[in-house]
Design an enzyme around this catalytic site. Structure first.
Site, PDB file in Angstrom:
ATOM      1  N   GLU A 402       1.025  -1.541  -0.090  1.00 41.17           N
ATOM      2  CA  GLU A 402       0.509  -0.167   0.219  1.00 41.17           C
ATOM      3  C   GLU A 402       1.048   1.847  -0.228  1.00 41.17           C
ATOM      4  O   GLU A 402       0.428   2.231  -0.748  1.00 41.17           O
ATOM      5  CB  GLU A 402      -1.115  -0.237   1.219  1.00 41.17           C
ATOM      6  CG  GLU A 402      -2.364  -1.343   0.652  1.00 41.17           C
ATOM      7  CD  GLU A 402      -1.747  -2.440   1.577  1.00 41.17           C
ATOM      8  OE1 GLU A 402      -0.675  -3.045   1.706  1.00 41.17           O
ATOM      9  OE2 GLU A 402      -2.837  -3.405   0.761  1.00 41.17           O
ATOM     10  N   HIS A 469     -11.614  -5.258   9.199  1.00 42.59           N
ATOM     11  CA  HIS A 469     -12.657  -5.274   7.800  1.00 42.59           C
ATOM     12  C   HIS A 469     -14.193  -4.506   8.231  1.00 42.59           C
ATOM     13  O   HIS A 469     -14.577  -4.367   7.223  1.00 42.59           O
ATOM     14  CB  HIS A 469     -13.262  -6.560   7.204  1.00 42.59           C
ATOM     15  CG  HIS A 469     -11.608  -7.082   6.170  1.00 42.59           C
ATOM     16  ND1 HIS A 469     -11.141  -7.767   7.024  1.00 42.59           N
ATOM     17  CD2 HIS A 469     -10.975  -7.772   5.341  1.00 42.59           C
ATOM     18  CE1 HIS A 469     -10.187  -8.435   6.770  1.00 42.59           C
ATOM     19  NE2 HIS A 469     -10.329  -8.201   5.418  1.00 42.59           N
TER      20      HIS A 469
END
Ligand SMILES: Cc1ncc(C[n+]2csc(CCOP(=O)(O)OP(=O)(O)O)c2C)c(N)n1
Length: 663
Positions: A402, A469
């Site tokens: 990322e 999540h």
């Protein structure tokens, strides 16, 4: 005759180039020596010395073409001077004056200049390695045969950014020269406490990357190697790792000293001084005489003095609050593209997908990057079919890197491209946090470089996905000046706002609630259109209370309103959090007097707190009750259904609303 520690190979180098390498090293050395004097006189702030390392900066810069990007570090003065930046501009930069590169907003070498194809570091060291990947990728995509060189110290190679940037460059065959200056110490930490392998060059092997160890104090070895590799890489793009062995002859910065460096080590490297050894070589070869050298010194001294004078004469920077605020973002000239009359019923996820597809069609220079977004279509299938339409060059699967990918997006922007990055889940943005909040957010303010990057953030709870999540982490970014934050609640808004996010040359965090992806549908204008930022939508007019919210909160509020038809509720969907439509907020509050600010995010430090504070500051005399915040519990988001329901603000909304109305 003096015995040199180096073998100088000048067989294929003209005398002009040999002399110019010398002059550039000398200039760098003489500027530094002058800066040490000025530092003692308090005329400049910090100084990170590159004395003893000049051969690397000068050799690399001379070996590259002038329009090839170089991303130097804090000890690479020679890159800036060899590229021919007028010295008074550098001096003004170090004094925080207007003729510098950052309008007094950042110090030392922390600036870039597209005019000179130089992109300076940010303090965090590692992120620029990924930025180089992006610049190189843009060159590849634009069919330019160019090399990009990026610097790091050996200390910086311990950062995750180093590994991610190398990995991305290797997987994508990017034409990047990773130039690592191994100067023995990272601040006070010696190399044996920094890494375990013998040579940093060994690390290249793990990434399937060619690497070399180079005698960094031998300017001709630096120049010859980089020149040869650059010629090869331009034709056959690939990254190469170069470890330059050198030594830091002064403290980390001038105030910190070198007490921890053994005297023998200093003496050993003193013998290997790049400038004196090269001088002796040139005089032994009768290419340079003592008289020439003296002439050069006189010329350089005069140039330094002349330029210093210019910088001293320049007034201190003149500024005001509006100048400062105006430079946080690049000006965006929003031009409305009206909604088409053709409507098509779309789910939220399909509207995002169609919007993204249409932006790809309109912008040839737009690249999208993310994990599993190519053939697989992304975990939410937003980019399904994109590879077939746009090809793998523009729809790029990324390794799980990322941080490097956000930095790569920054590099694409520097090299005139646009990028959309898909975070697989908004939660994982924490792994790319540093370049977002420190690079993307600050670069326009610092040196006028925009970051034309959209980060798509599939977010939110209510899906039984647990602490990693489910988060809605917009407050991490609304806190940071320099970022725009968009958070639509409906398919049409998502489509129009995504178009604007991609048009806008500034960095945008674009939140897409996963629970809305497949549960919310509506008629959406089929053709491309946009929606301006900073305009909330008033979904319902009412007189008893105003609910201010965004994202999934809008749908929770709509449910409560539907269940309580006797209440007259005004409902504001903010749509964008930065910029925030305070005008619409204040107008409703002044009209109604009771306010509930609803957010899915946890309570403390969320945007509802700031909205509440703004209302109190601006509308106090209109309030009939305390401003009520309703938010997630201040806990991580639990997984089990009943626990998650208890966590979510939705479970408290109706009661809090009724209590507020009773106040
Ligand atoms: C992420 C981060 N951690 C720590 C620091 C503090 N710091 C600045 S420079 C430096 C040493 C860097 O060493 P190296 O990369 O070897 O470069 P050198 O200074 O030796 O040229 C440290 C620890 C920083 N700037 N950024």
């Amino acid at each position: 005759m003096r015995i040199s520690p180096f073998v100088y190979d000048n067989r294929f180098i003209s005398n002009d180039t040999l002399i110019s390498l010398y002059k550039n090293m000398l200039k760098s050395r003489m500027i530094e020596e002058k800066m040490l004097v000025l530092l003692r006189q308090g005329k400049i702030s910090k100084w990170f010395s590159g004395i003893g390392q000049e051969a690397i900066s000068v050799g690399v810069t001379t070996a590259l073409e002038d329009d090839e990007y170089i991303l130097p570090m804090h000890r690479n003065l020679g890159v800036f001077t060899t590229r021919g930046i007028p010295l008074y501009r550098l001096f003004c930069q170090w004094q925080g004056k207007a003729s510098g590169f950052t309008k007094g907003r950042d110090r030392s070498f922390h600036f870039g200049s597209n005019e000179y194809n130089i992109v300076g570091m940010i303090s965090h060291l590692g992120p620029q390695l990924g930025v180089a990947d992006g610049i190189a990728l843009a060159n590849l995509l634009q069919g330019k045969k160019k090399v990009t060189a990026v610097f790091s110290g050996e200390g910086g190679t311990s950062e995750g950014d180093f590994h991610e940037a190398l990995n991305v460059a290797a997987v994508w065959n990017l034409p990047v020269l990773f130039c690592i200056e191994n100067n023995g110490y990272g601040l006070s930490t010696p190399v044996n406490e920094q890494f375990k392998c013998k040579d940093i060059a060994e690390k290249g092997v793990g990434y399937g990357m060619e690497s070399h160890v180079i005698e960094g104090n031998n300017v001709l070895e630096v120049y010859n190697t980089v020149r040869r590799l650059a010629i090869e890489i331009r034709e056959r793009p690939r990254p190469v790792l170069l470890e330059f062995k050198t030594f830091r002859m002064r403290g980390h910065e001038e105030a910190s000293g070198t007490k921890y460096v053994p005297d023998e080590l200093m003496a050993e490297w003193e013998e290997k001084d790049p400038l004196t050894n090269y001088f002796h070589f040139l005089s032994d070869e009768a290419i340079l005489t003592e008289e020439n050298d003296e002439t050069f010194r006189v010329e350089i001294k005069a140039e330094i003095d002349r330029n210093l004078q210019i910088s001293f004469t320049e007034n201190n920077i003149d500024s005001n609050v509006s100048n400062e605020l105006n430079d946080v973002f690049q000006t965006f000239d929003y031009k409305e593209i009206k909604k088409s009359v053709n409507l098509i019923k779309l789910r939220f996820v399909d509207a995002v997908s169609l919007g993204l597809r249409q932006s790809m069609e309109r912008n040839d220079n737009l690249v999208i990057m993310g994990q599993d977004i190519a053939e697989y279509g992304g975990v939410f299938k937003v980019t399904e079919g994109f590879v077939d339409q746009f090809g793998k060059e523009r729809v790029r699967n990324t390794p799980i890197c990322e941080s490097a990918i956000v930095s790569t997006a920054m590099g694409l922007s520097i090299n005139k491209m646009k990028a959309v990055v898909e975070m697989q889940f908004a939660d994982f943005v924490s792994s790319g946090f540093n370049p977002i909040v420190n690079y993307l957010a600050k670069t326009h303010y610092r040196w006028g470089q925009n970051a034309d990057v959209v980060i798509r953030m599939p977010c939110g709870g209510g899906v039984g996905a647990g602490p990693f999540h489910s988060q809605t982490n917009e407050a991490w970014f609304t806190k940071t000046p320099g970022l725009k934050v968009v958070y639509p609640a409906f398919p049409a808004d998502a489509k129009g706002l995504l178009a604007t996010a991609i048009e806008d040359p500034n960095p945008v965090l674009f939140f897409e609630h996963k629970a809305l992806y497949r549960s919310i549908s509506e008629e959406v204008p089929q053709e491309y259109f946009n929606i301006p930022f900073g305009k909330a939508s008033v979904l319902k007019n009412g007189t008893d209370v105003v609910i201010i919210t965004y994202g999934a909160g809008v749908h929770w509020a709509l449910d409560v309103i539907e269940d309580n038809p006797e209440l007259s509720v005004e409902l504001i969907d903010l749509r964008t959090l930065s910029p925030l439509d305070t005008e619409t907020i204040f107008k409703s509050v002044r009209k109604i007097g009771k306010v509930l600010v609803l957010q899915e995010d946890t309570m403390f430090g969320g945007i509802s707190s700031d909205i509440s504070a703004m209302i109190v500051e601006n509308c106090f005399e209109y309030l009939d009750a305390p401003v009520k915040r309703v938010a997630g519990l201040d806990t991580p988001i639990p997984f089990a259904k009943n626990l998650e329901e208890e966590f979510m603000a939705k479970s408290r909304l109706e009661k809090e609303l009724l209590d507020l109305l009773d106040y």
